[in-house]
Design a protein around this motif. Structure first.
Motif, mmCIF file in Angstrom:
data_model
loop_
_atom_site.group_PDB
_atom_site.id
_atom_site.type_symbol
_atom_site.label_atom_id
_atom_site.label_comp_id
_atom_site.label_asym_id
_atom_site.label_seq_id
_atom_site.Cartn_x
_atom_site.Cartn_y
_atom_site.Cartn_z
ATOM 1 N N HIS A 241 -34.734 -41.478 -5.206
ATOM 2 C CA HIS A 241 -33.469 -41.869 -4.577
ATOM 3 C C HIS A 241 -32.341 -40.982 -5.104
ATOM 4 C CE1 HIS A 241 -31.008 -45.033 -2.499
ATOM 5 N NE2 HIS A 241 -30.079 -44.487 -3.264
ATOM 6 N N ALA A 242 -32.346 -40.729 -6.404
ATOM 7 C CA ALA A 242 -31.298 -39.901 -7.008
ATOM 8 C C ALA A 242 -31.315 -38.486 -6.434
ATOM 9 C CB ALA A 242 -31.466 -39.873 -8.519
ATOM 10 N N GLN A 243 -32.498 -37.937 -6.239
ATOM 11 C CA GLN A 243 -32.602 -36.587 -5.655
ATOM 12 C C GLN A 243 -32.126 -36.574 -4.207
ATOM 13 O OE1 GLN A 243 -36.803 -36.285 -6.656
ATOM 14 N NE2 GLN A 243 -36.414 -34.464 -7.915
ATOM 15 N N TRP A 244 -32.445 -37.635 -3.484
ATOM 16 C CA TRP A 244 -31.984 -37.772 -2.098
ATOM 17 C C TRP A 244 -30.464 -37.748 -2.034
ATOM 18 C CZ3 TRP A 244 -31.587 -43.150 0.464
ATOM 19 C CH2 TRP A 244 -31.312 -43.037 1.834
ATOM 20 N N MET A 245 -29.832 -38.557 -2.887
ATOM 21 C CA MET A 245 -28.375 -38.622 -2.883
ATOM 22 C C MET A 245 -27.746 -37.311 -3.359
ATOM 23 S SD MET A 245 -27.244 -41.299 -1.492
ATOM 24 C CE MET A 245 -28.605 -41.294 -0.326
ATOM 25 N N ALA B 256 -38.534 -47.779 2.122
ATOM 26 C CA ALA B 256 -37.534 -47.802 1.059
ATOM 27 C C ALA B 256 -37.804 -46.699 0.043
ATOM 28 C CB ALA B 256 -37.513 -49.171 0.376
ATOM 29 N N THR B 257 -36.901 -46.611 -0.934
ATOM 30 C CA THR B 257 -36.995 -45.588 -1.964
ATOM 31 C C THR B 257 -37.428 -46.220 -3.286
ATOM 32 O OG1 THR B 257 -34.756 -45.816 -2.868
ATOM 33 C CG2 THR B 257 -34.995 -44.543 -0.812
ATOM 34 N N ASP B 258 -37.450 -45.402 -4.327
ATOM 35 C CA ASP B 258 -37.808 -45.930 -5.648
ATOM 36 C C ASP B 258 -36.713 -46.807 -6.248
ATOM 37 O OD1 ASP B 258 -36.033 -43.838 -6.078
ATOM 38 O OD2 ASP B 258 -37.089 -43.049 -7.822
ATOM 39 N N LEU B 259 -35.610 -46.986 -5.517
ATOM 40 C CA LEU B 259 -34.544 -47.886 -5.976
ATOM 41 C C LEU B 259 -34.776 -49.327 -5.519
ATOM 42 C CD1 LEU B 259 -31.869 -47.378 -7.573
ATOM 43 C CD2 LEU B 259 -30.666 -47.441 -5.376
ATOM 44 N N LEU B 260 -35.853 -49.563 -4.770
ATOM 45 C CA LEU B 260 -36.053 -50.886 -4.175
ATOM 46 C C LEU B 260 -36.091 -52.005 -5.210
ATOM 47 C CD1 LEU B 260 -36.545 -52.677 -1.697
ATOM 48 C CD2 LEU B 260 -38.994 -52.227 -1.971
ATOM 49 N N ASP B 261 -36.839 -51.834 -6.283
ATOM 50 C CA ASP B 261 -36.939 -52.911 -7.276
ATOM 51 C C ASP B 261 -35.564 -53.256 -7.844
ATOM 52 O OD1 ASP B 261 -39.635 -53.031 -6.858
ATOM 53 O OD2 ASP B 261 -40.196 -51.995 -8.703
ATOM 54 N N ALA B 262 -34.767 -52.225 -8.124
ATOM 55 C CA ALA B 262 -33.415 -52.457 -8.644
ATOM 56 C C ALA B 262 -32.550 -53.160 -7.604
ATOM 57 C CB ALA B 262 -32.774 -51.137 -9.072
ATOM 58 N N ASP B 263 -32.706 -52.778 -6.336
ATOM 59 C CA ASP B 263 -31.951 -53.430 -5.273
ATOM 60 C C ASP B 263 -32.326 -54.905 -5.151
ATOM 61 O OD1 ASP B 263 -30.454 -51.249 -4.570
ATOM 62 O OD2 ASP B 263 -31.422 -50.909 -2.639
ATOM 63 N N LEU B 264 -33.620 -55.195 -5.192
ATOM 64 C CA LEU B 264 -34.057 -56.591 -5.081
ATOM 65 C C LEU B 264 -33.494 -57.422 -6.229
ATOM 66 C CD1 LEU B 264 -37.783 -56.205 -3.935
ATOM 67 C CD2 LEU B 264 -35.745 -56.617 -2.529
ATOM 68 N N SER C 287 -30.708 -38.070 8.158
ATOM 69 C CA SER C 287 -31.347 -36.927 8.820
ATOM 70 C C SER C 287 -32.791 -36.850 8.329
ATOM 71 C CB SER C 287 -30.583 -35.639 8.518
ATOM 72 O OG SER C 287 -30.615 -35.335 7.138
ATOM 73 N N TRP C 288 -33.717 -36.644 9.251
ATOM 74 C CA TRP C 288 -35.137 -36.809 8.936
ATOM 75 C C TRP C 288 -35.615 -35.872 7.826
ATOM 76 C CZ3 TRP C 288 -37.759 -40.802 8.995
ATOM 77 C CH2 TRP C 288 -39.162 -40.801 8.995
ATOM 78 N N GLY C 289 -35.050 -34.681 7.773
ATOM 79 C CA GLY C 289 -35.467 -33.740 6.741
ATOM 80 C C GLY C 289 -35.185 -34.238 5.334
ATOM 81 N N LEU C 290 -34.130 -35.022 5.164
ATOM 82 C CA LEU C 290 -33.815 -35.607 3.851
ATOM 83 C C LEU C 290 -34.454 -36.987 3.683
ATOM 84 C CD1 LEU C 290 -30.037 -34.762 3.245
ATOM 85 C CD2 LEU C 290 -32.079 -33.458 2.617
ATOM 86 N N LEU C 291 -34.546 -37.728 4.787
ATOM 87 C CA LEU C 291 -35.007 -39.118 4.692
ATOM 88 C C LEU C 291 -36.517 -39.230 4.496
ATOM 89 C CD1 LEU C 291 -34.127 -42.094 4.875
ATOM 90 C CD2 LEU C 291 -34.495 -41.957 7.349
#
Length: 208
Positions: free
Chosen positions: A59-63, A117-125, A45-49
């Motif tokens: 990313h943690a706050q989003w979740m 992407a979010t601040d989790l991108l580096d960890a995801d990569l 939903s755009w308000g959260l995304l």
């Protein structure tokens, strides 16, 4: 007048290089008694995304916001557990696309990852084994603006060190493709690995 040949490639992550198995979210939703599709519906939903894609929240706050939205239906503890389990899955790399990235880099083409992407991108990569596979990574949450904004593509071209007219952008979303073209890039709408033949041809040096 023909376009200049692309000397740099800007590639989207989700939907192009990274695939998501919808069965994972569906399984979590069944396990926790959630409505089918609700995890993605709330998260996207755009308000959260929008705030997480531009680095305004983590990313943690989003979740945490997703869990808060689920709490009225299943309770806070189950909502947090469901989101935690869902987020453990970080998708899968498309081996054909990764092989293509390596192939064109070996041929001397500069390749950037251009992703909302979010601040989790580096960890995801790192988790996906993609560290070092790109010359540059242009993450919307680090840049502070997301695709399809012109400012995003300006930042990406600067990072690539390449004029827009010499950058070929690949994305699976029409809005991003249109935004790239408006910013002066060549752009290709990705629909699957059958597109690799076109991309190879577009990046080949002109003969004679």
């Amino acid at each position: 007048m023909s376009r200049e040949r692309a000397t740099a490639l800007l590639l989207d992550l989700d939907g192009v290089l990274r695939r998501w198995d919808p069965a994972v979210a569906a399984g979590v939703e069944r396990e926790y008694g959630l409505t089918e599709g609700v995890l993605g519906e709330i998260a996207m939903s755009w308000g959260l995304l929008q705030p997480v894609l531009t680095g305004q929240v983590s990313h943690a706050q989003w979740m945490s916001s997703v869990a808060d939205a689920l709490t009225p239906s299943v309770g806070a503890d189950r909502a947090r557990a469901a989101v935690r389990e869902w987020q453990q899955y970080r998708g899968e790399v498309d081996p054909d696309v990764l092989a293509f990235v390596r192939e064109v880099r070996t041929a001397g083409v500069t390749v950037g990852l251009g992703t909302n992407a979010t601040d989790l991108l580096d960890a995801d990569l790192a988790a996906l084994g993609l560290v070092g596979e790109f010359d540059v990574v242009v993450n919307s949450s680090a840049v502070g603006v997301h695709k399809p904004a012109p400012a995003y593509f300006r930042a990406a071209c600067e990072a690539l060190g390449t004029p827009p007219k010499q950058v070929l952008f690949v994305d699976d979303e029409d809005r991003a493709v249109s935004g790239a073209r408006a910013a002066g890039l060549s752009a290709y709408r990705w629909s699957g690995p059958e597109g690799l033949r076109y991309l190879r041809a577009a990046l080949e040096p002109t003969q004679g």
